[in-house]
Design a protein around this motif. Sequence first.
Motif, PDB file in Angstrom:
ATOM      1  N   UNK A 170       0.840  -1.191   0.000  1.00  0.00           N
ATOM      2  CA  UNK A 170       0.000   0.000   0.000  1.00  0.00           C
ATOM      3  C   UNK A 170       0.877   1.245   0.000  1.00  0.00           C
ATOM      4  N   UNK A 171       0.591   2.161  -0.921  1.00  0.00           N
ATOM      5  CA  UNK A 171       1.316   3.421  -1.032  1.00  0.00           C
ATOM      6  C   UNK A 171       0.315   4.573  -1.059  1.00  0.00           C
ATOM      7  N   UNK A 172       0.725   5.769  -0.613  1.00  0.00           N
ATOM      8  CA  UNK A 172      -0.174   6.923  -0.708  1.00  0.00           C
ATOM      9  C   UNK A 172      -0.457   7.287  -2.159  1.00  0.00           C
ATOM     10  N   UNK A 173      -1.686   7.641  -2.446  1.00  0.00           N
ATOM     11  CA  UNK A 173      -2.085   7.926  -3.823  1.00  0.00           C
ATOM     12  C   UNK A 173      -1.375   9.148  -4.394  1.00  0.00           C
ATOM     13  N   UNK A 174      -0.964  10.071  -3.528  1.00  0.00           N
ATOM     14  CA  UNK A 174      -0.321  11.278  -4.055  1.00  0.00           C
ATOM     15  C   UNK A 174       1.176  11.105  -4.259  1.00  0.00           C
ATOM     16  N   UNK A 234      -1.996   9.139   4.418  1.00  0.00           N
ATOM     17  CA  UNK A 234      -1.349  10.332   4.963  1.00  0.00           C
ATOM     18  C   UNK A 234       0.161  10.335   4.768  1.00  0.00           C
ATOM     19  N   UNK A 235       0.688   9.285   4.112  1.00  0.00           N
ATOM     20  CA  UNK A 235       2.114   9.306   3.808  1.00  0.00           C
ATOM     21  C   UNK A 235       2.909   8.083   4.199  1.00  0.00           C
ATOM     22  N   UNK A 236       2.295   7.135   4.884  1.00  0.00           N
ATOM     23  CA  UNK A 236       3.013   5.923   5.261  1.00  0.00           C
ATOM     24  C   UNK A 236       2.983   4.877   4.168  1.00  0.00           C
TER      25      UNK A 236
END
Length: 290
Positions: A170-174, A234-236
């Motif tokens: 899982x990665x942040x979409x942004x 949120x960035x994790x």
Amino acid sequence: MIDLRQFHVLRAVAVTGSLAGAARLLHHGQPTISYHLDALESHLGAKLVERGPTGAVLTDIGAMVLEHAAGVLDRIAAVESDVEARLAHGLATVRVGAFTTAATKLLPRALRHVTAGGGVGVELTEAEPLELLTRVRSGALHCAIIYDVAGARPRDLRVETLFDDPFRLLLPADRPLDGPVDLGLLADAGWIISTGSYDPSDQILVAACQSLGFRPRIMLRSDNYSVIHAFVAAGGVALVPELALEEGHAVVVRDTVQDVGARSIMAVTRPGRQPPLVERLLHSLCGGDL
């Protein structure tokens, strides 16, 4: 002695507002209704129904008696339902355990399928695999769905492997990376992992990162996958089983260059013959009739 038919009559009078209505509801003649009502009033020594030209209403004592009567009639109905279920399915209540994502995504459809129209109750225990195994061994649970943590693939129980649940990144979409992603690119990332050291995704993550020369930097620990998704957004970053993936979060899902494998999802019961409904539940969970 009170006859259960007297309670049925009292409830029918309360529902319909007349002796004639009670007779129609219960498919009796009105003299039969009067007989049972008179017998109940005589036994209790109290007037239960006020009868008039426009109908019948319960007295205060009658309403109190009806409250008790309703509980008795409900218990009798439960007895009849339980006996019917036991005769048809081998049990009246099926006791099933599962970890949370399995309870959410695997059990509802399977249980609906095998208990439909049968009057069987369901008791669900949500817990982690080691606790569920203890409950199956003691007989507190008929069946449990677990994943394979260390020490959780028992030899003293009947085990049915349902499927392999692959781990996904899982990665942040942004800040997405095109996949498959090399874990080496995430050496400085903040990882969200579980609270316990036994979770297979954490063990695989640590082993994969160590093989690349670094240890993952732990940003947060949580066993709630909604929380994990939110913190990834949120960035994790996180490594989670596919079964736990949720929609509605600003995350992207990627494969990895490194082989991070999968966890096995299993159903466990005690050895020996199981009640027919439990056998049907196992069959459904294994992909049959669904």
